[in-house]
Scaffold this active site. Sequence first.
Site, PDB file in Angstrom:
ATOM      1  N   GLY A  42      16.133   4.742  25.920  1.00  0.00           N
ATOM      2  CA  GLY A  42      15.504   3.658  25.018  1.00  0.00           C
ATOM      3  C   GLY A  42      16.034   3.690  23.426  1.00  0.00           C
ATOM      4  O   GLY A  42      17.023   4.443  23.351  1.00  0.00           O
ATOM      5  N   ILE A 184      10.515   6.728   8.934  1.00  0.00           N
ATOM      6  CA  ILE A 184      11.884   6.312   9.139  1.00  0.00           C
ATOM      7  C   ILE A 184      12.864   6.254   8.024  1.00  0.00           C
ATOM      8  O   ILE A 184      13.703   6.734   8.062  1.00  0.00           O
ATOM      9  CB  ILE A 184      11.907   5.057  10.129  1.00  0.00           C
ATOM     10  CG1 ILE A 184      11.327   5.419  11.504  1.00  0.00           C
ATOM     11  CG2 ILE A 184      13.326   4.650  10.343  1.00  0.00           C
ATOM     12  CD1 ILE A 184      11.313   4.331  12.494  1.00  0.00           C
ATOM     13  N   HIS A 443       3.662  38.400  11.834  1.00  0.00           N
ATOM     14  CA  HIS A 443       3.939  38.815  10.390  1.00  0.00           C
ATOM     15  C   HIS A 443       5.506  39.140  10.249  1.00  0.00           C
ATOM     16  O   HIS A 443       5.696  40.038  11.030  1.00  0.00           O
ATOM     17  CB  HIS A 443       3.391  39.752   9.665  1.00  0.00           C
ATOM     18  CG  HIS A 443       3.608  39.837   8.338  1.00  0.00           C
ATOM     19  ND1 HIS A 443       3.018  39.027   7.421  1.00  0.00           N
ATOM     20  CD2 HIS A 443       4.249  41.009   7.576  1.00  0.00           C
ATOM     21  CE1 HIS A 443       3.694  39.460   6.187  1.00  0.00           C
ATOM     22  NE2 HIS A 443       4.186  40.940   6.323  1.00  0.00           N
TER      23      HIS A 443
HETATM   24  P1  FAD Z   1      11.388   2.352  23.610  1.00  0.00           P
HETATM   25  O1  FAD Z   1      12.049   3.470  23.180  1.00  0.00           O
HETATM   26  O2  FAD Z   1      11.632   1.562  22.333  1.00  0.00           O
HETATM   27  O3  FAD Z   1      12.477   1.667  24.437  1.00  0.00           O
HETATM   28  C1  FAD Z   1      12.233   0.594  25.165  1.00  0.00           C
HETATM   29  C2  FAD Z   1      13.243   0.255  25.778  1.00  0.00           C
HETATM   30  O4  FAD Z   1      13.074  -1.033  26.449  1.00  0.00           O
HETATM   31  C3  FAD Z   1      14.778   0.006  25.109  1.00  0.00           C
HETATM   32  O5  FAD Z   1      15.770   0.587  25.711  1.00  0.00           O
HETATM   33  C4  FAD Z   1      14.977  -1.721  25.383  1.00  0.00           C
HETATM   34  O6  FAD Z   1      16.282  -1.850  25.354  1.00  0.00           O
HETATM   35  C5  FAD Z   1      14.356  -2.042  26.580  1.00  0.00           C
HETATM   36  N1  FAD Z   1      13.751  -3.195  26.803  1.00  0.00           N
HETATM   37  C6  FAD Z   1      12.860  -4.079  26.078  1.00  0.00           C
HETATM   38  N2  FAD Z   1      12.560  -5.025  26.548  1.00  0.00           N
HETATM   39  C7  FAD Z   1      13.527  -5.074  27.714  1.00  0.00           C
HETATM   40  C8  FAD Z   1      13.563  -6.257  28.587  1.00  0.00           C
HETATM   41  N3  FAD Z   1      13.012  -7.434  28.550  1.00  0.00           N
HETATM   42  N4  FAD Z   1      14.552  -5.956  29.619  1.00  0.00           N
HETATM   43  C9  FAD Z   1      15.143  -4.789  29.808  1.00  0.00           C
HETATM   44  N5  FAD Z   1      14.899  -3.921  28.910  1.00  0.00           N
HETATM   45  C10 FAD Z   1      14.357  -3.933  27.656  1.00  0.00           C
HETATM   46  N6  FAD Z   1       9.244   9.101  17.535  1.00  0.00           N
HETATM   47  C11 FAD Z   1       8.810  10.155  17.545  1.00  0.00           C
HETATM   48  O7  FAD Z   1       8.062  10.339  18.289  1.00  0.00           O
HETATM   49  N7  FAD Z   1       9.604  11.063  16.671  1.00  0.00           N
HETATM   50  C12 FAD Z   1      10.573  10.828  16.192  1.00  0.00           C
HETATM   51  O8  FAD Z   1      11.165  11.726  15.337  1.00  0.00           O
HETATM   52  C13 FAD Z   1      10.979   9.590  16.012  1.00  0.00           C
HETATM   53  N8  FAD Z   1      12.075   9.029  15.174  1.00  0.00           N
HETATM   54  C14 FAD Z   1      12.427   7.791  15.147  1.00  0.00           C
HETATM   55  C15 FAD Z   1      13.644   7.694  14.395  1.00  0.00           C
HETATM   56  C16 FAD Z   1      13.909   6.372  14.310  1.00  0.00           C
HETATM   57  C17 FAD Z   1      15.369   6.095  13.361  1.00  0.00           C
HETATM   58  C18 FAD Z   1      13.364   5.368  15.068  1.00  0.00           C
HETATM   59  C19 FAD Z   1      13.890   3.801  14.980  1.00  0.00           C
HETATM   60  C20 FAD Z   1      12.254   5.686  15.906  1.00  0.00           C
HETATM   61  C21 FAD Z   1      11.810   7.028  15.830  1.00  0.00           C
HETATM   62  N9  FAD Z   1      10.471   7.138  16.944  1.00  0.00           N
HETATM   63  C22 FAD Z   1      10.231   8.593  16.569  1.00  0.00           C
HETATM   64  C23 FAD Z   1       9.866   6.215  17.348  1.00  0.00           C
HETATM   65  C24 FAD Z   1      10.214   6.321  18.804  1.00  0.00           C
HETATM   66  O9  FAD Z   1      11.714   6.114  18.797  1.00  0.00           O
HETATM   67  C25 FAD Z   1       9.444   5.266  19.600  1.00  0.00           C
HETATM   68  O10 FAD Z   1       8.221   5.504  19.475  1.00  0.00           O
HETATM   69  C26 FAD Z   1       9.885   5.376  21.046  1.00  0.00           C
HETATM   70  O11 FAD Z   1      11.204   5.085  21.431  1.00  0.00           O
HETATM   71  C27 FAD Z   1       8.795   4.402  21.990  1.00  0.00           C
HETATM   72  O12 FAD Z   1       9.117   4.549  23.242  1.00  0.00           O
HETATM   73  P2  FAD Z   1       8.795   3.298  24.371  1.00  0.00           P
HETATM   74  O13 FAD Z   1       8.959   3.926  25.580  1.00  0.00           O
HETATM   75  O14 FAD Z   1       7.872   2.492  24.063  1.00  0.00           O
HETATM   76  O15 FAD Z   1      10.125   2.383  23.982  1.00  0.00           O
END
Ligand code: FAD
Length: 465
Positions: A42, A184, A443
């Site tokens: 993701g 971010i 420590h």
């Molecule tokens: P996501 O990781 O958003 O994954 C969703 C996936 O679903 C994606 O791959 C997408 O392609 C797929 N998708 C969506 N709709 C469809 C569809 N209809 N059909 C097929 N595929 C689909 N969080 C932290 O905890 N620590 C951090 O250090 C951190 N750093 C970050 C840095 C950046 C630059 C960014 C942008 C975010 C960061 N985050 C961080 C936030 C974190 O990335 C998200 O909270 C996390 O990825 C959410 O996970 P998720 O499983 O909800 O979905």
Amino acid sequence: MSEIKTQLVVLGAGPGGYSAAFRAADLGIETVIVDARDTLGGVCLNVGCIPSKALLHVAKVIKEASHLGAHGVAFGEPKIDLDKLRSYKDSVVGQLTKGLSGMSKMRKVKHVQGYGKFTGANSLEVEGKDGKTTINFEQAIIAAGSEPVSLPFIPEDDRVIDSTGALELKDIPEKMLVLGGGIIGLEMGTVYEALGSKIDVVEFLDQLIPAADKDIMKVFMKSYKDKFNVMVETKVTNVEAKKDGLYVTFEGKQAPAEAVRYDKVLVAVGRRPNGKLIDADKAGVNVDERGFINVNKQMKTNVEHIYAIGDVVGQPMLAHKAVHEGHVAAEVISGKKHYFDPRCIPSVAYTEPEVAWVGLTEKEAKEQGVSYETATFPWAASGRAIASDATNGMTKMIFDKESGRVIGGAMVGTNAGEMLGEIGLAIEMGADAEDVALTIHAHPTLNESIGLAAEIFEGSITDMP
Ligand code: FAD
């Protein structure tokens, strides 16, 4: 058009989705995972948490090396080879996504590449590189995540980037505006500043990382006042793309009188859930105005056999929250009576110094009318911090005034995020100040500061390390 029949389909393979799919498979459920990307992981693994931390690691080493000059060890100016740096970041991502692919195969979780949309309460259609696939499922977990928010008045231009664009590292702009002073934006600004860019940050509210307490951000600003030019209580009203740069107009307390020219503008004003893009209505799943999907504590949507987890169900949009929600959904599907009810979810900005907090902030304690007391330990009094040239830091604990229980904690300083887990555990376990104070911390360590803050609350502190 191919057709698959499965017990469980997981839509989205981010931290929420793959954690749910793996747990479900481990519990004996036949599972298919769908993602538009070629790789699992993701946003977090591909364009979020992981690539940003690879670059922040490099930024930290650059800064530490330059600070050593003051202690008699001087290195030359860093020479940045962007292609190599990009390859390093990509190799970190590749290593992890490859690992996930292996774990998925080991568990016999089938990965279908393509964009999936519901066509009914028990069916999805996926359009991928290899054509269309219909998936008929008994249960589903929506883990579709979120995307960066864009602003309507900002022109479409290669020089306007979001976090994904920033991670591509196409070049090192001489002057970059970070629009939005959240985690971010600050992390990416930290990377580019270390690589040589001049960074301005504009934030609409009255401080950077608005969710963190003011005293914590005051310490942070001591380190960042020379790194970033920060404009708070200020907003961008226009961006004009010209041949020689992006001309940005500001309004508010610290707004420059004239439009300012930038080589790049990084828009980091938040993320929008993907709930509206999956035809959830065809499965009968309610999606709110903003694109969030409402769930109960078992991660169930309004449709009995469809669950949702991660960014798409609400704040905080963090990978570790998504993972835990994913486990709950998979376990409930397998018949276990679990639910998602953490006492606290940690937040960390991996800047330098890091800003980390868990449980109640002081601001929240005040808003909620909680009777609390704080105890803070300045890192200037920590032997390890002095020895490591990391004295700009602070550990702050928040205790329930009557019971002395730990209800919150925040740290600002190098590696703060690594140490925050102890405070989170204290909150989850219902520990009080005495429990923490009587726990012997090694420590000299920076996390001694947690024990010392507890001792300050107890009134038992006698000496400093
Ligand atoms: P996501 O990781 O958003 O994954 C969703 C996936 O679903 C994606 O791959 C997408 O392609 C797929 N998708 C969506 N709709 C469809 C569809 N209809 N059909 C097929 N595929 C689909 N969080 C932290 O905890 N620590 C951090 O250090 C951190 N750093 C970050 C840095 C950046 C630059 C960014 C942008 C975010 C960061 N985050 C961080 C936030 C974190 O990335 C998200 O909270 C996390 O990825 C959410 O996970 P998720 O499983 O909800 O979905």
